[in-house]
Enzyme design. Sequence first.
Site, PDB file in Angstrom:
ATOM      1  CG  ASN A   1     -12.126  -0.881   3.945  1.00 37.04           C
ATOM      2  OD1 ASN A   1     -12.488  -1.287   5.007  1.00 37.04           O
ATOM      3  ND2 ASN A   1     -10.947  -0.261   3.901  1.00 37.04           N
TER       4      ASN A   1
ATOM      5  CG  ASP B   1      -2.111   1.014   1.318  1.00 41.70           C
ATOM      6  OD1 ASP B   1      -3.186   0.567   1.206  1.00 41.70           O
ATOM      7  OD2 ASP B   1      -1.986   2.106   0.976  1.00 41.70           O
TER       8      ASP B   1
ATOM      9  CD  GLN C   1     -14.595  -0.805  -2.785  1.00 40.58           C
ATOM     10  OE1 GLN C   1     -15.865  -1.113  -2.610  1.00 40.58           O
ATOM     11  NE2 GLN C   1     -14.149  -1.247  -3.847  1.00 40.58           N
TER      12      GLN C   1
ATOM     13  CG  HIS D   1      -8.565  -2.784  -2.461  1.00 38.47           C
ATOM     14  ND1 HIS D   1      -9.547  -2.235  -3.205  1.00 38.47           N
ATOM     15  CD2 HIS D   1      -8.518  -1.983  -1.388  1.00 38.47           C
ATOM     16  CE1 HIS D   1      -9.925  -1.161  -2.282  1.00 38.47           C
ATOM     17  NE2 HIS D   1      -9.435  -1.012  -1.439  1.00 38.47           N
TER      18      HIS D   1
HETATM   19  P1  AMP Z   1      -9.783   1.428   0.306  1.00 33.68           P
HETATM   20  O1  AMP Z   1      -9.957   2.658   1.056  1.00 33.68           O
HETATM   21  O2  AMP Z   1     -10.063   0.172   1.079  1.00 33.68           O
HETATM   22  O3  AMP Z   1     -10.393   1.445  -1.067  1.00 33.68           O
HETATM   23  O4  AMP Z   1      -8.124   1.205   0.171  1.00 33.68           O
HETATM   24  C1  AMP Z   1      -7.630   1.947  -0.763  1.00 33.68           C
HETATM   25  C2  AMP Z   1      -5.945   1.590  -0.747  1.00 33.68           C
HETATM   26  O5  AMP Z   1      -5.367   1.899  -1.792  1.00 33.68           O
HETATM   27  C3  AMP Z   1      -5.641   2.718   0.408  1.00 33.68           C
HETATM   28  O6  AMP Z   1      -5.064   2.328   1.462  1.00 33.68           O
HETATM   29  C4  AMP Z   1      -4.727   3.444  -0.436  1.00 33.68           C
HETATM   30  O7  AMP Z   1      -3.624   3.965   0.440  1.00 33.68           O
HETATM   31  C5  AMP Z   1      -4.018   2.489  -1.430  1.00 33.68           C
HETATM   32  N1  AMP Z   1      -3.701   2.961  -2.757  1.00 33.68           N
HETATM   33  C6  AMP Z   1      -4.476   3.895  -3.656  1.00 33.68           C
HETATM   34  N2  AMP Z   1      -3.637   4.044  -4.679  1.00 33.68           N
HETATM   35  C7  AMP Z   1      -2.350   3.397  -4.556  1.00 33.68           C
HETATM   36  C8  AMP Z   1      -1.272   2.840  -5.263  1.00 33.68           C
HETATM   37  N3  AMP Z   1      -0.966   3.488  -6.528  1.00 33.68           N
HETATM   38  N4  AMP Z   1      -0.601   1.854  -4.987  1.00 33.68           N
HETATM   39  C9  AMP Z   1      -0.653   1.536  -3.712  1.00 33.68           C
HETATM   40  N5  AMP Z   1      -1.732   1.656  -2.846  1.00 33.68           N
HETATM   41  C10 AMP Z   1      -2.610   2.445  -3.172  1.00 33.68           C
END
Ligand code: AMP
Length: 115
Positions: free
Chosen positions: A88, A30, A95, A101
Amino acid sequence: MADCIFCKIASKEAKSKTVFEDETVIAFRDLDPKAPEHILVIPKKHVESINDFKESDKNLAAHILVDVIPKIARDLKISEKGYRVVINTGDDGGQTVNHLHFHILGGRSMTWPPG
Ligand code: AMP
């Protein structure tokens, strides 16, 4: 999907710190870690959320849960002490990226309930 950052990571159009990859799944660190170990496991194909898993995705879902997540936890050496897996889903679920994910969070003690 064209504008989906996780599709771009899956196709290598966008960079990620990959920790696992096979034909159907990719897992990467992440960008904004919430624990010492914070990995995201995604299906390579675009599935918006767990609500959109179909009957035909049962093998993929089982592969992620039975094979991929426990293997990554073993590789990161967080299996024995424990870790948290979070999916999420939707607005109330928090989310923010609309490509399914599984968060793997570990390396510290977690609290409950989540916020
Ligand atoms: P969610 O809030 O469950 O949708 O989680 C999305 C996650 O994606 C968050 O923890 C972000 O920090 C992570 N995220 C967003 N863009 C990227 C990226 N390009 N590479 C790695 N993690 C990411």
